[in-house]
Design an enzyme around this catalytic site. Sequence first.
Site, PDB file in Angstrom:
ATOM      1  N   LYS A  73       0.882  -1.168   0.000  1.00 17.53           N
ATOM      2  CA  LYS A  73       0.000   0.000   0.000  1.00 17.53           C
ATOM      3  C   LYS A  73       0.920   1.218   0.000  1.00 17.53           C
ATOM      4  CE  LYS A  73      -4.152   1.565   2.465  1.00 17.53           C
ATOM      5  NZ  LYS A  73      -5.002   1.810   1.301  1.00 17.53           N
TER       6      LYS A  73
HETATM    7  N1  PMP Z   1      -7.917  -2.097  -2.570  1.00 14.26           N
HETATM    8  C1  PMP Z   1      -7.422  -0.842  -2.534  1.00 14.26           C
HETATM    9  C2  PMP Z   1      -6.826  -0.274  -3.767  1.00 14.26           C
HETATM   10  C3  PMP Z   1      -7.489  -0.088  -1.348  1.00 14.26           C
HETATM   11  O1  PMP Z   1      -7.012   1.153  -1.319  1.00 14.26           O
HETATM   12  C4  PMP Z   1      -8.090  -0.655  -0.214  1.00 14.26           C
HETATM   13  C5  PMP Z   1      -8.195   0.155   1.052  1.00 14.26           C
HETATM   14  N2  PMP Z   1      -7.078  -0.015   1.858  1.00 14.26           N
HETATM   15  C6  PMP Z   1      -8.592  -1.962  -0.299  1.00 14.26           C
HETATM   16  C7  PMP Z   1      -8.486  -2.656  -1.490  1.00 14.26           C
HETATM   17  C8  PMP Z   1      -9.206  -2.635   0.901  1.00 14.26           C
HETATM   18  O2  PMP Z   1      -8.205  -2.935   1.840  1.00 14.26           O
HETATM   19  P1  PMP Z   1      -8.533  -3.008   3.395  1.00 14.26           P
HETATM   20  O3  PMP Z   1      -9.683  -3.909   3.541  1.00 14.26           O
HETATM   21  O4  PMP Z   1      -7.293  -3.564   3.998  1.00 14.26           O
HETATM   22  O5  PMP Z   1      -8.838  -1.622   3.844  1.00 14.26           O
END
Ligand code: PMP
Length: 307
Positions: A158
């Site tokens: 991320k």
């Molecule tokens: N995909 C993307 C591109 C994101 O930015 C997020 C948000 N973090 C998610 C999926 C979902 O991830 P999470 O459930 O860990 O928040």
Amino acid sequence: MTSHAPKIWHNGNIIPWENATVHVMSHGLHYGSGVFEGIKCYEGAKTTLIFRLKDHIDRLFQSAKIHNIEIPFSKIELVEACKELIIINKIKSGYIRPIAFYGYDTLGVHPKSCPVETSIAVFNWGEYLGEGALKKGVKITISPWRKFHSSSFPTVAKASGQYLNSMLAAKDAKEKGFDEALLLNHEGTIAEGAGQNIFIVKNNHIYTNTEQASILMGITRETVIDIAKLEGIPVLFEALSLGQLFSADEAFFTGTASEVTPIREVDGRIINNGKPGPITKILQKKYLDLVKGKSKEFKSWLTDVNL
Ligand code: PMP
């Protein structure tokens, strides 16, 4: 505007929001060289409950490792910093944003000795995809922008710079009057939303894609899979086609900010008569109960903070 709390944690110190500034020549600003997390906390019966704090901090360090960014704090220090910030700002429910990025040393793309700046902020943040999104569901569009391929960027990290891809898609969707964008990957199958993973429901089975689809491995995705298994709903993992989405009985997004958001329309194609479907509703309720401490299961995912 999202309302922020008065104090920020920055490089080990709690400082006023106004003072948490960096130099305009910071490497992270020019090249997006940072990694971050989005964590939510909820009002419990007596305390504030942070959901899967340790797992988010683990993913932050995983993203940093992938990009070879050395965070000058330990995981435990950042976990404690999040808790301290919640207490100091008296946050009952909200969103926590840790970030580690290169500050200023050089303008060369190689960061050389740029210092790693580490900050954590907390916000009050309502429904990410707009008021009523959780109840009514959202209208989405297939983005003209493809999700970047995992051979160009590590999609399991991320990292800040990669979010230009999501921003292009989200802006395009909003300009066209949709709530959110859905990005296909370079194989032409479904990747994910601009900030969410996707699931579809067909014949009482749940389907979602995997790392091979160039997605972020969402923590909410993993949580919902575990909830579904507990509910006895079969979960299948495969590449998802647009045809599968258009003919789905139900579809929904998952994400820390988006929680479990029903998808009611894709480019004008109606899903489940335009209403959240029964399996989506069960999973949404179980998820919201869990994060708010109302569930018997998965208690270890909640970090209790006494304000
Ligand atoms: N995909 C993307 C591109 C994101 O930015 C997020 C948000 N973090 C998610 C999926 C979902 O991830 P999470 O459930 O860990 O928040």
